[in-house]
Structures are given as structure tokens and as C-alpha cells.
Design an enzyme around this catalytic site. Structure first.
Site, PDB file in Angstrom:
ATOM      1  N   SER A   1       0.824  -1.208   0.000  1.00 31.01           N
ATOM      2  CA  SER A   1       0.000   0.000   0.000  1.00 31.01           C
ATOM      3  C   SER A   1       0.854   1.253   0.000  1.00 31.01           C
ATOM      4  CB  SER A   1      -0.912   0.019   1.235  1.00 31.01           C
ATOM      5  OG  SER A   1      -1.586   1.261   1.343  1.00 31.01           O
TER       6      SER A   1
ATOM      7  N   TYR B   1      -2.215  -0.486  10.029  1.00 32.11           N
ATOM      8  CA  TYR B   1      -2.118  -1.001   8.669  1.00 32.11           C
ATOM      9  C   TYR B   1      -0.940  -0.346   7.936  1.00 32.11           C
ATOM     10  CZ  TYR B   1      -3.620  -2.204   3.902  1.00 32.11           C
ATOM     11  OH  TYR B   1      -3.689  -2.684   2.623  1.00 32.11           O
TER      12      TYR B   1
END
Length: 314
Positions: free
Chosen positions: A172, A232
Site C-alpha cells: 500500500s 495497517y
């Protein structure tokens, strides 16, 4: 047209370009793979993982679809098998050492080895603007430590070839070392993570341990960690750094015919269960760059971070 509209328009045009590129078949001289080529995709019973399996198998690769829940994986693989695709299923819990060991033994027995590994399995417990760290340990264990465990277990099974083995880590942009808005504040640590001479597994693991310690004692908010989707983002920062480190190790320590190319990519904000179906990108588009990296013909690209088939830098 404002800057936000221009950016949105630019992204949409790029997605349309990629959709067009996906319709162009690989030429015979580009196709280094065949039905004998074996790929493993983790966490692939739905979403991006499922799409990666479908697209790789659609290109003629034999794909092993894995998932933690056997029933979900069997159902997903059956759907693809009914389309005539060469897809097999095996249960794999990336958090369970014995499950990883059993899976590797099965792969060796059934196929002799693999050629492509796509580390897709991951979790995220925050939706929208939520930023809880209640499940931080699960997030870091699944998204970072499990990728390392699976990769280290599978590397001995990656078969020597002139085309080179391929490892693709789904990551990501939120975990970029040099992200403008969502990066760690510690400049000294950022510099060490940026420099391949100082980057090490111990450094990355130490960062993870520090974050989890601060989560435990409640001091994480003043720890200089990324501000958005903190747990995350930290886990994906680990993935991005480990990708660069592993790529260097594979380049330095393996001879010709034994090379393994290691890259990661950001699929974007995909409309899947992980985003609460709020994403703006289809799973098909989200899978595209991962498949493209897995099948890159005759190009020794390694240690890079991509989005929409373009290198974006760590």
C-alpha cells in the site's frame, strides 16, 4: 477544473489505459511461462487475491489458490475450475507455522516447486476515517511477519529458470517511507530505512516491536507513526522495506539461472470486503499490476514499488 478533479480525471484515464493494455495478449516471444509454470497466491478466496488467481490462470499459468478457511477456498477454486482454468486449492493459514510447513511439503510433493509467489493475504480492521489500534498485533503479524514466514518457507521451492522466479507482495502507498502525508516522523529511522546499506531485517523488526510496545502502553499517538490507518500503514511500511531488502539479497546471493525478482505494488482503494465495499477501483483493476509484475517478460526488474504499472518509489 480544480486540482482534485484533474487528479481524479488523470487516474480514470490511466485505469482506462490499463484496461486496454489488459486486452492485448502477450506475444509468443514474451511468454516465458506455460501450464507447467506454477504460481501460489495467498489469501485468494475473494477480492484481489481471487482476481490475481483468475488472471494468472487466464494467461495459462497453473495457480494454487490458498485461503485460511478451507470451505471458502474450495468454493472459490471450483468457480475458476468450472471456467476451464488450471487452478488447484490448498488450505494455508499464514499465521500458523505448521500450516505453512504442511503446505510447502504438499507443493513439493505435488508440483516439485513453484515459479511465482504472490503474497496477498492481509487484514485491516479500520474502515473510513477510523483509526483504532485495538487489533494492531493481528495486523502486524498477518501483514508483515506472515509474509516473511511464507516467503522464507517458499524460496527453497522456487525453481531455477532463465526467466527468474517472481515474488510479488501486495502492499500500500500508506506504507511509503517517503510518503508526503502518511510517513513516520523519525527522520533518523527514515534515513536508515531508505539506505540499502543500513536497511536490515533487524531494523524493520525493531520498528515493528517499538510500535507494538507503544500500542501496549498507550503512547503510540505521540510516537510519530503514520496518522492514517496507523497499524495497517506501519505493517505495509514493513512489507515495502522487506521487499527492497529481499530483492537485494536475491540479487547479491544467487547466480544466473537462479535469480528471483522481488517487487511490491499498491492495488489502490479497491471495492472489496477490506474497504467495506467503499473502494473506487474494481478487484479486476486492483489485481492488474500484481499479475503484470508476476509475468514481466525478459526484464530484470526487482526491488521496486509500483502502482498502475508504474514505478512510484518507496
Amino acid at each position: 477544473m480544480g486540482s482534485k478533479e484533474r487528479t481524479k480525471d488523470k487516474k480514470e484515464k490511466r485505469r482506462q489505459e490499463i484496461s486496454l493494455l489488459r486486452t492485448i495478449p502477450y506475444s509468443d516471444h514474451q511468454r516465458w511461462w506455460s501450464v507447467e509454470t506454477v504460481a501460489v497466491v495467498t489469501g485468494a478466496n475473494r477480492g484481489i487475491g481471487f482476481e490475481i488467481v483468475r488472471q494468472l490462470a487466464g494467461h495459462g499459468v497453473t495457480v494454487i489458490l490458498t485461503s485460511r478457511e478451507a470451505s471458502a477456498g474450495i468454493e472459490a477454486s471450483s468457480v475458476l475450475q468450472e471456467l476451464g482454468l488450471s487452478v488447484a486449492f490448498h488450505q494455508l493459514d499464514v499465521l500458523d507455522d505448521s500450516s505453512i510447513k504442511e503446505f510447502c511439503e504438499w507443493v513439493k510433493e505435488q508440483y516439485g516447486g513453484i515459479d511465482i509467489l504472490v503474497n496477498n493475504a492481509g487484514v485491516n480492521f479500520n474502515l473510513g476515517s477510523e483509526n483504532s489500534v485495538e487489533f494492531a498485533r493481528m495486523v502486524v503479524d498477518t501483514n508483515y511477519y506472515a509474509i516473511k514466514k511464507v516467503t522464507k518457507a517458499m524460496i527453497p521451492l522456487i525453481r531455477p529458470s532463465q526467466a527468474g522466479g517472481r515474488i510479488v507482495n501486495v502492499s500500500s502507498r500508506l506504507g511509503r517511507v517517503n510518503g508526503k502525508r502518511n510517513r513516520i516522523e523519525n527522520e533518523e529511522l527514515r534515513a536508515k530505512l531508505n539506505d540499502l546499506e543500513t536497511l536490515s531485517e533487524e531494523l524493520i523488526d525493531g520498528m515493528m516491536s517499538k510500535f507494538l510496545e507503544q500500542v501496549e502502553d498507550g503512547s503510540w499517538e505521540s510516537g510519530g507513526w503514520p496518522l492514517t490507518n496507523t497499524d495497517y500503514s506501519v505493517s505495509k511500511l514493513g512489507v515495502n522495506c522487506y521487499t527492497r531488502l529481499l530483492a537485494k539479497e536475491m540479487a547479491d546471493n544467487r547466480g544466473e539461472g537462479e535469480k528471483i525478482f522481488v517487487n511490491c505494488y499498491c492495488p489502490g482503494w479497491v471495492k472489496t470486503a477490506m474497504t467495506g465495499w467503499a473502494g473506487t477501483i474494481s478487484a479486476e483493476d486492483g489485481a492488474d499490476t500484481g499479475v503484470w509484475l508476476a509475468l514481466l517478460p525478459d526484464q530484470a526488474i526487482t526491488g521496486k514499488f509500483f502502482a498502475e504499472r508504474r514505478e512510484i518509489g518507496f
